[in-house]
Design a protein around this motif. Structure first.
Motif, PDB file in Angstrom:
ATOM      1  N   UNK A   1       4.141   4.780  17.395  1.00 36.37           N
ATOM      2  CA  UNK A   1       3.997   4.513  15.966  1.00 36.37           C
ATOM      3  C   UNK A   1       5.246   5.385  15.331  1.00 36.37           C
ATOM      4  N   UNK A   2       5.987   4.685  14.780  1.00 39.39           N
ATOM      5  CA  UNK A   2       7.359   5.335  14.090  1.00 39.39           C
ATOM      6  C   UNK A   2       7.146   5.118  12.664  1.00 39.39           C
ATOM      7  N   UNK A   3       7.234   5.997  11.613  1.00 40.76           N
ATOM      8  CA  UNK A   3       6.722   6.066  10.543  1.00 40.76           C
ATOM      9  C   UNK A   3       7.454   6.915   9.658  1.00 40.76           C
ATOM     10  N   UNK A   4       7.904   6.524   8.221  1.00 41.12           N
ATOM     11  CA  UNK A   4       8.644   7.339   7.253  1.00 41.12           C
ATOM     12  C   UNK A   4       7.516   8.338   6.595  1.00 41.12           C
TER      13      UNK A   4
ATOM     14  N   UNK B   1       5.624   5.928  -5.920  1.00 40.74           N
ATOM     15  CA  UNK B   1       4.762   5.273  -4.907  1.00 40.74           C
ATOM     16  C   UNK B   1       5.491   5.003  -3.744  1.00 40.74           C
ATOM     17  N   UNK B   2       5.113   5.599  -2.640  1.00 39.99           N
ATOM     18  CA  UNK B   2       5.876   5.850  -1.348  1.00 39.99           C
ATOM     19  C   UNK B   2       5.078   4.642  -0.715  1.00 39.99           C
ATOM     20  N   UNK B   3       5.752   3.772  -0.223  1.00 45.17           N
ATOM     21  CA  UNK B   3       5.125   2.613   0.607  1.00 45.17           C
ATOM     22  C   UNK B   3       4.899   3.212   1.933  1.00 45.17           C
ATOM     23  N   UNK B   4       3.541   2.897   2.420  1.00 44.32           N
ATOM     24  CA  UNK B   4       3.248   3.189   3.890  1.00 44.32           C
ATOM     25  C   UNK B   4       2.982   1.858   4.636  1.00 44.32           C
TER      26      UNK B   4
ATOM     27  N   UNK C   1       0.840  -1.247  -0.173  1.00 45.19           N
ATOM     28  CA  UNK C   1      -0.021   0.097  -0.006  1.00 45.19           C
ATOM     29  C   UNK C   1       0.744   1.300  -0.006  1.00 45.19           C
ATOM     30  N   UNK C   2       0.627   2.170  -0.876  1.00 48.58           N
ATOM     31  CA  UNK C   2       1.193   3.412  -1.002  1.00 48.58           C
ATOM     32  C   UNK C   2       0.595   4.767  -0.859  1.00 48.58           C
TER      33      UNK C   2
ATOM     34  N   UNK D   1       8.203   0.690   6.511  1.00 48.48           N
ATOM     35  CA  UNK D   1       8.407   2.028   6.689  1.00 48.48           C
ATOM     36  C   UNK D   1       7.369   2.497   7.737  1.00 48.48           C
ATOM     37  N   UNK D   2       7.159   1.401   8.399  1.00 45.37           N
ATOM     38  CA  UNK D   2       6.132   1.863  10.070  1.00 45.37           C
ATOM     39  C   UNK D   2       6.351   0.649  10.749  1.00 45.37           C
ATOM     40  N   UNK D   3       6.564   1.298  12.100  1.00 44.50           N
ATOM     41  CA  UNK D   3       6.577   0.447  13.240  1.00 44.50           C
ATOM     42  C   UNK D   3       5.848   0.674  14.419  1.00 44.50           C
TER      43      UNK D   3
END
Length: 237
Positions: free
Chosen positions: A199-202, A135-138, A126-127, A187-189
């Motif tokens: 929540x850590x995320x790019x 496309x930026x993965x989320x 999913x992006x 890209x998310x933890x």
């Protein structure tokens, strides 16, 4: 089979969210899963490959028409306010060829005014895109995204939510955090303890490298005081 008819594979948290808030809208009679042409990043079009149609049909069968709401809370003028935003799993009409390989297409996503377009890659990721069409993965998959939403909805009942948290300054409270793998990816933890969730995320930006951000939810005096002190100290720097 549509997701609402088959919740197996999702956590009890995600199943609870969908049973409580989920519903399905019948598809539009003229819904088209086939796309004749695909945009190339930069310039031009190419004929859409069969894989793209297969993936769009799979999305329509499994998720098409799905709606659910995710609660969040805001504090304005010292008062707590709960808001609920709807997520809409309807196909869009655009598709792109991905530079590294594969294809991706758009879908509606969160029903809120935003410059962000939501995307799904033919490899399942999913992006989003911020106007660059990159496309930026989320999230690594749609189920992972739903798990993340279910966790966020649950945390709307906690005491405090703070942005731009310094994870390295959490001390003993941070040491109690446990990974939530079903809601996490490259890209998310997500990590959670009885009194703290992080929540850590790019960031959803095409700027490279994509910066990491962190947001935290707390409940209980100890965690609340720690996060509030950290935020105050950051504001003084």
């Amino acid at each position: 089979m549509h997701l609402l008819d088959d919740l197996d594979g999702l956590s009890s948290r995600a199943q609870t969210l969908l049973r409580r808030t989920g519903w399905r809208v019948p598809p539009e009679p003229d819904l088209q899963t086939q796309i004749e042409h695909v945009r190339l990043i930069g310039d031009g079009f190419v004929t859409a490959p069969p894989m793209l149609t297969i993936r769009r049909e799979g999305f329509a069968l499994r998720y098409g028409g799905l709606r659910y709401t995710v609660r969040r809370f805001l504090v304005l003028d010292g008062q707590r306010h709960e808001v609920a935003r709807e997520w809409n799993y309807d196909l869009g009409g655009l598709a792109w060829a991905d530079k590294p390989g594969g294809w991706y297409f758009d879908w509606i996503g969160e029903r809120v005014s935003s410059p962000i377009r939501h995307l799904v890659h033919t490899d399942g990721r999913v992006g989003a895109e911020d106007g660059s069409s990159d496309f930026l993965e989320i999230a690594p998959s749609l189920p992972t995204l739903i798990e993340s939403h279910a966790l966020m909805d649950e945390l709307a009942q906690w005491d405090l939510c703070l942005w731009n948290v310094d994870i390295d300054q959490l001390g003993d409270v941070g040491a109690e955090l446990v990974d939530v793998p079903e809601a996490s990816g490259p890209t998310v933890r997500w990590r959670i303890s009885p009194t703290l969730a992080v929540q850590e995320f790019q960031s959803w930006t095409h700027q490279q490298p994509r910066p990491w951000r962190a947001v935290a939810w707390t409940r209980g005096g100890r965690a609340n005081r720690l996060l509030e002190a950290q935020t105050s100290a950051s504001g003084r720097r």
